[in-house]
Design a protein around this motif. Sequence first.
Motif: not given
Length: 197
Positions: A59, A55, A71, A20, A26, A22, A30
């Motif tokens: 998601r 993280y 995200p 992924d 990222l 993300r 965020w």
Amino acid sequence: MNEWKRAITVLLISTAAQADERDLSLFAQWTADHQTRPFREMLVDARLYGVVPLYQLLRSASDWRQCRAEPFAVPPAAQWPDVRSTLRLLDLLSDERILGPYEVVSAYRAPALNRCAGGAVGSAHTRAFAVDLLLAKGSDPQALCRFWQRYGKVWNMGLGRYPSGRIHIDTAGYRTWGGDFSPDSSFCVRLANDETR
């Protein structure tokens, strides 16, 4: 799970399927604008921090870009007991080596994002807490089925497998499904039929 095991898991997952986008970078961007501290503290207090990297645990749906959504998403506090229940199950499945290395690619989804992403009405991703996983190459999804058949009712475990190969796990109701989203297409039902022959 300690850091070196996490790194090996990410490496195994990335060789098995498209990882992924993300990632930690990222996520760091965020979190600069989003509050995650109370959620992290809840996980620490419940001794569940690190069962799934934060993280990954935050998601949202994989279609977040197409749906013009965030995200990542922190589940509402009212759902945190469900988060703990699902994480306890994932922790047990990992400890018992029923669930090998995996990557969580979708967890909590706001209802609007769930609709846009084509999620089921009343999805456990929106009302309780569910995770969709990518398993590392060489993992045995049948081991999950055997666990579901034996202990699924006790855990109130939902177990599904999508045409993409993703595995869905939640603790929002004892059920299973497969590619056409019906119980009859579940890989667990097929395993049970094969074992009775």
